[in-house]
Design a protein around this motif. Sequence first.
Motif, PDB file in Angstrom:
ATOM      1  N   THR A  77      -2.015  -0.011   6.577  1.00 38.62           N
ATOM      2  CA  THR A  77      -1.541   0.290   7.925  1.00 38.62           C
ATOM      3  C   THR A  77      -1.717  -0.914   8.856  1.00 38.62           C
ATOM      4  O   THR A  77      -2.733  -1.605   8.813  1.00 38.62           O
ATOM      5  N   ARG A  78      -0.711  -1.139   9.684  1.00 35.86           N
ATOM      6  CA  ARG A  78      -0.632  -2.207  10.679  1.00 35.86           C
ATOM      7  C   ARG A  78      -0.453  -3.598  10.058  1.00 35.86           C
ATOM      8  O   ARG A  78      -0.452  -4.589  10.773  1.00 35.86           O
ATOM      9  N   ARG A  79      -0.276  -3.672   8.746  1.00 29.09           N
ATOM     10  CA  ARG A  79      -0.090  -4.959   8.068  1.00 29.09           C
ATOM     11  C   ARG A  79       1.248  -5.026   7.344  1.00 29.09           C
ATOM     12  O   ARG A  79       1.482  -5.933   6.548  1.00 29.09           O
ATOM     13  N   PHE A  80       2.153  -4.089   7.641  1.00 29.08           N
ATOM     14  CA  PHE A  80       3.418  -4.048   6.921  1.00 29.08           C
ATOM     15  C   PHE A  80       4.233  -5.344   7.052  1.00 29.08           C
ATOM     16  O   PHE A  80       4.826  -5.783   6.061  1.00 29.08           O
ATOM     17  N   PRO A  81       4.301  -5.968   8.225  1.00 27.78           N
ATOM     18  CA  PRO A  81       5.103  -7.198   8.303  1.00 27.78           C
ATOM     19  C   PRO A  81       4.639  -8.276   7.329  1.00 27.78           C
ATOM     20  O   PRO A  81       5.452  -9.087   6.862  1.00 27.78           O
ATOM     21  N   HIS A  82       3.348  -8.293   7.004  1.00 21.01           N
ATOM     22  CA  HIS A  82       2.820  -9.289   6.071  1.00 21.01           C
ATOM     23  C   HIS A  82       3.145  -8.940   4.625  1.00 21.01           C
ATOM     24  O   HIS A  82       3.056  -9.804   3.746  1.00 21.01           O
ATOM     25  N   ALA A  83       3.512  -7.689   4.386  1.00 19.75           N
ATOM     26  CA  ALA A  83       3.836  -7.243   3.027  1.00 19.75           C
ATOM     27  C   ALA A  83       5.327  -6.929   2.900  1.00 19.75           C
ATOM     28  O   ALA A  83       5.730  -6.151   2.031  1.00 19.75           O
ATOM     29  N   ARG A  84       6.128  -7.572   3.727  1.00 21.00           N
ATOM     30  CA  ARG A  84       7.564  -7.249   3.791  1.00 21.00           C
ATOM     31  C   ARG A  84       8.243  -7.314   2.425  1.00 21.00           C
ATOM     32  O   ARG A  84       8.989  -6.414   2.034  1.00 21.00           O
ATOM     33  N   GLN A  85       8.013  -8.392   1.675  1.00 17.64           N
ATOM     34  CA  GLN A  85       8.691  -8.547   0.393  1.00 17.64           C
ATOM     35  C   GLN A  85       8.228  -7.481  -0.609  1.00 17.64           C
ATOM     36  O   GLN A  85       9.048  -6.916  -1.347  1.00 17.64           O
ATOM     37  N   GLU A  86       6.936  -7.201  -0.624  1.00 16.73           N
ATOM     38  CA  GLU A  86       6.417  -6.178  -1.536  1.00 16.73           C
ATOM     39  C   GLU A  86       6.977  -4.797  -1.179  1.00 16.73           C
ATOM     40  O   GLU A  86       7.285  -3.995  -2.073  1.00 16.73           O
ATOM     41  N   ILE A  87       7.123  -4.516   0.113  1.00 14.69           N
ATOM     42  CA  ILE A  87       7.706  -3.247   0.546  1.00 14.69           C
ATOM     43  C   ILE A  87       9.169  -3.164   0.114  1.00 14.69           C
ATOM     44  O   ILE A  87       9.632  -2.124  -0.383  1.00 14.69           O
ATOM     45  N   LEU A  88       9.912  -4.258   0.271  1.00 13.53           N
ATOM     46  CA  LEU A  88      11.302  -4.280  -0.175  1.00 13.53           C
ATOM     47  C   LEU A  88      11.394  -3.975  -1.664  1.00 13.53           C
ATOM     48  O   LEU A  88      12.214  -3.158  -2.100  1.00 13.53           O
ATOM     49  N   GLU A  89      10.561  -4.617  -2.460  1.00 15.20           N
ATOM     50  CA  GLU A  89      10.597  -4.402  -3.902  1.00 15.20           C
ATOM     51  C   GLU A  89      10.208  -2.966  -4.262  1.00 15.20           C
ATOM     52  O   GLU A  89      10.794  -2.364  -5.179  1.00 15.20           O
ATOM     53  N   PHE A  90       9.243  -2.398  -3.546  1.00 14.47           N
ATOM     54  CA  PHE A  90       8.846  -1.000  -3.743  1.00 14.47           C
ATOM     55  C   PHE A  90      10.027  -0.076  -3.468  1.00 14.47           C
ATOM     56  O   PHE A  90      10.297   0.861  -4.239  1.00 14.47           O
ATOM     57  N   LEU A  91      10.760  -0.326  -2.394  1.00 14.29           N
ATOM     58  CA  LEU A  91      11.896   0.522  -2.023  1.00 14.29           C
ATOM     59  C   LEU A  91      13.073   0.333  -2.969  1.00 14.29           C
ATOM     60  O   LEU A  91      13.778   1.303  -3.289  1.00 14.29           O
ATOM     61  N   ILE A  92      13.299  -0.884  -3.417  1.00 14.24           N
ATOM     62  CA  ILE A  92      14.368  -1.124  -4.399  1.00 14.24           C
ATOM     63  C   ILE A  92      14.088  -0.348  -5.682  1.00 14.24           C
ATOM     64  O   ILE A  92      14.987   0.285  -6.262  1.00 14.24           O
ATOM     65  N   GLN A  93      12.843  -0.379  -6.134  1.00 17.78           N
ATOM     66  CA  GLN A  93      12.470   0.381  -7.329  1.00 17.78           C
ATOM     67  C   GLN A  93      12.661   1.874  -7.105  1.00 17.78           C
ATOM     68  O   GLN A  93      13.136   2.606  -7.983  1.00 17.78           O
ATOM     69  N   LEU A  94      12.312   2.343  -5.904  1.00 14.35           N
ATOM     70  CA  LEU A  94      12.511   3.749  -5.559  1.00 14.35           C
ATOM     71  C   LEU A  94      13.995   4.109  -5.615  1.00 14.35           C
ATOM     72  O   LEU A  94      14.375   5.175  -6.116  1.00 14.35           O
ATOM     73  N   ASN A  95      14.838   3.225  -5.133  1.00  9.39           N
ATOM     74  CA  ASN A  95      16.286   3.447  -5.182  1.00  9.39           C
ATOM     75  C   ASN A  95      16.762   3.561  -6.625  1.00  9.39           C
ATOM     76  O   ASN A  95      17.577   4.428  -6.965  1.00  9.39           O
ATOM     77  N   HIS A  96      16.257   2.707  -7.477  1.00 10.67           N
ATOM     78  CA  HIS A  96      16.679   2.698  -8.881  1.00 10.67           C
ATOM     79  C   HIS A  96      16.220   3.948  -9.633  1.00 10.67           C
ATOM     80  O   HIS A  96      16.903   4.411 -10.550  1.00 10.67           O
ATOM     81  N   THR A  97      15.069   4.477  -9.261  1.00  6.07           N
ATOM     82  CA  THR A  97      14.534   5.627  -9.990  1.00  6.07           C
ATOM     83  C   THR A  97      14.996   6.964  -9.406  1.00  6.07           C
ATOM     84  O   THR A  97      15.201   7.931 -10.153  1.00  6.07           O
ATOM     85  N   TYR A  98      15.181   7.033  -8.087  1.00  6.69           N
ATOM     86  CA  TYR A  98      15.507   8.309  -7.450  1.00  6.69           C
ATOM     87  C   TYR A  98      16.994   8.458  -7.127  1.00  6.69           C
ATOM     88  O   TYR A  98      17.532   9.555  -7.143  1.00  6.69           O
ATOM     89  N   HIS A  99      17.684   7.379  -6.820  1.00  7.47           N
ATOM     90  CA  HIS A  99      19.124   7.377  -6.500  1.00  7.47           C
ATOM     91  C   HIS A  99      19.467   8.349  -5.369  1.00  7.47           C
ATOM     92  O   HIS A  99      20.274   9.264  -5.548  1.00  7.47           O
ATOM     93  N   PRO A 100      18.867   8.188  -4.188  1.00  9.86           N
ATOM     94  CA  PRO A 100      19.163   9.118  -3.092  1.00  9.86           C
ATOM     95  C   PRO A 100      20.588   8.946  -2.582  1.00  9.86           C
ATOM     96  O   PRO A 100      21.175   7.862  -2.645  1.00  9.86           O
ATOM     97  N   GLU A 101      21.130  10.038  -2.050  1.00 13.50           N
ATOM     98  CA  GLU A 101      22.460  10.002  -1.436  1.00 13.50           C
ATOM     99  C   GLU A 101      22.382   9.857   0.085  1.00 13.50           C
ATOM    100  O   GLU A 101      23.327   9.388   0.715  1.00 13.50           O
TER     101      GLU A 101
END
Length: 212
Positions: A77-101
Amino acid sequence: MTFFGRKVLFIGAHPDDIELGCGALIAHIADRTEVMCVTLSDNQKNPLLGNLVEEHYRSMETLGVPRDHVVLGPFETRRFPHARQEILEFLIQLNHTYHPEIVFVHTKADIHQDHGTVTEEGLRAFRGTTVLGFDVIRSSYGFFPSFLVEVSEADVDRKVTSLRQYKTYAEKYYFSEPVTRATLVRNGALAERPYAEGFDILRIVGAFGSLS
């Protein structure tokens, strides 16, 4: 837009964000829609928030989201801007596994650094997908809903009950029942309905077709 039968993903930065911004909508669709709720931080580095994770699960259960459809991420918490790339990769993986509409993230009007990071990286990770922004009233600045979803009085009651599960935040003004109800009534007035949950449009992906 029809939610029923779709795969709908809600992404928040912290426990409570999704319920504050989308609780009535989730209560409305959870029994007829595949819903996944992902919170990127469990907020457990703060010793005063030790009960928050269990309160979050109970809150989601109240809305009709089972524990196996609730994900808590590893980010601080409160450190998300410093983990921007890791958050992007986490969300990309989520997209690949869940495929939300349809994906819900924080509104662009939110000035919290963690919330803003979720929105920016969410728009990158879920390209080609409809993305709507929800409001967390304590940290928004200039939010005005451009996408309104009618909800019922029963949905409103369930949102109020879900927020009551957060005993940790019982004294926070934005958890009070009058504030919750007033917001849903105000959004309802904009839609000329008794109650509505309000969002802003970050990306709409649609198609025109003809009836056969």
